[in-house]
Design an enzyme around this catalytic site. Structure first.
Site, PDB file in Angstrom:
ATOM      1  N   HIS A   3      11.252  40.636  15.833  1.00 48.26           N
ATOM      2  CA  HIS A   3      10.757  39.559  14.977  1.00 48.26           C
ATOM      3  C   HIS A   3       9.257  39.716  14.723  1.00 48.26           C
ATOM      4  CE1 HIS A   3      14.543  37.499  15.392  1.00 48.26           C
ATOM      5  NE2 HIS A   3      14.093  36.376  14.844  1.00 48.26           N
TER       6      HIS A   3
ATOM      7  N   HIS B 127      11.816  36.845  24.600  1.00 49.27           N
ATOM      8  CA  HIS B 127      10.913  37.966  24.841  1.00 49.27           C
ATOM      9  C   HIS B 127       9.857  37.594  25.870  1.00 49.27           C
ATOM     10  CE1 HIS B 127      12.242  40.790  21.738  1.00 49.27           C
ATOM     11  NE2 HIS B 127      12.372  39.763  20.923  1.00 49.27           N
TER      12      HIS B 127
END
Length: 316
Positions: free
Chosen positions: A167, A221
């Protein structure tokens, strides 16, 4: 370099010619798309995850604040809209083509590098425990204490793709390229001290940064993944932009290299010079930062006078 041909190179008049010159670049883009698809299909490396390592991998499994389908909209569609707007303002197919090509190269090269590293590293996500054991009951090898996952294979596969953040890298690749593009078009570094221009340039980077922050907030993450993804995306975006455009602080930073080369060839007599009515209505602002590569002592006012003389001769 004076914009004496502004408005004379449109999609209709020069679009096919420009695309034909860069046909091999478009073929490479297609190859990058194929590689990107393959990298998303193959199984990533399943790194050893011991029982004691689960302490840092028990964050809750939750939905994405920014879903996967929204990333191409942020990283590609949004910059594409801005590029299209500038085309309707300037009617320069060279700028349109090179900007789109640079944008696509930026996001696709970043995507390939990101997914290749993801598959090779296989770092578990912060929510790996709940991906591996959806019922909350851990199962481990009796000797090595490595995990024996009982969850869905597709969910576990995604759990081994933490580093770096896709992302973030995609967002910084697309929006980072947009920041470079805007800085050249609005002349951020024209030495006039307009801080508002800096704000416009930094806005895409702020959006990309917020995308990265959301990945940590969603526990998809680790912060190192986001930092590495942002650095990767911004680096690739910078290289891709400078491949097609001069640096924004350059006096010719408003135009792609191909457009400047066409004007230089026209001035040197290598190809016919094309001037239309739109070329003579160029704003005075465009001539304020003009210089002639082969005649550095000619100033902007001289360029305007030359255009006026040529127009009077054409009418006579």
């Amino acid at each position: 370099m004076p914009e004496i041909q502004l408005g004379s190179h449109t999609i209709r008049s020069h679009g096919a010619q420009v695309a034909r010159v860069h046909m091999h670049d478009w073929l490479i883009l297609l190859l990058l798309v194929v590689i990107e698809i393959i990298l998303n299909i193959i199984e990533p490396f399943h790194r050893f995850v011991g029982e004691e390592m689960m302490t840092d991998l028990k964050y809750p499994l939750q939905d994405n604040t920014i879903p996967f389908w929204a990333v191409p909209i942020i990283a590609i569609i949004l910059p594409f809209i801005v590029i299209i707007i500038f085309y309707f303002i300037r009617h320069d197919v060279y700028d349109l083509h090179q900007a789109i090509l640079g944008l696509l190269f930026s996001v696709l090269i970043t995507g390939v590098i990101t997914d290749a590293i993801k598959d090779a590293v296989g770092r578990p996500r912060p929510d790996f425990f709940w991906r591996c054991f959806p019922d909350g009951k851990g199962v481990f090898h009796p000797v090595t204490r490595n995990v024996h996952c009982t969850g869905l294979k597709s969910v576990i596969k995604e759990g081994h793709k933490s580093f770096p953040s896709g992302h973030t890298s995609w967002s910084f690749a697309g929006l980072g390229f947009l920041a470079w593009y805007l800085s050249g078009k609005i002349r951020v570094f024209d030495r006039r001290g307009h801080v508002s221009k800096l704000c416009i340039m930094f806005l895409p980077l702020l959006v990309a940064a917020l995308v990265g922050v959301s990945r940590v907030d969603d526990y998809w993450h680790h912060w190192q993944d986001v930092f590495a993804g942002g650095l990767l995306g911004m680096t690739v975006a910078s290289f891709c932009y400078l491949q097609f455009f001069p640096p924004p602080y350059d006096v010719d930073g408003w135009a792609p290299h191909s457009y400047l080369n066409v004007l230089a060839d026209s001035r040197n007599g290598n190809q016919p010079l094309s001037i239309n009515a739109n070329a003579l209505t160029v704003r005075q602002l465009e001539f304020e930062s003009v210089y002639l590569r082969s005649a550095p002592d000619v100033n902007a006012q001289d360029s305007i006078s030359i255009l006026e003389d040529m127009e009077r001769g054409r009418r006579n």
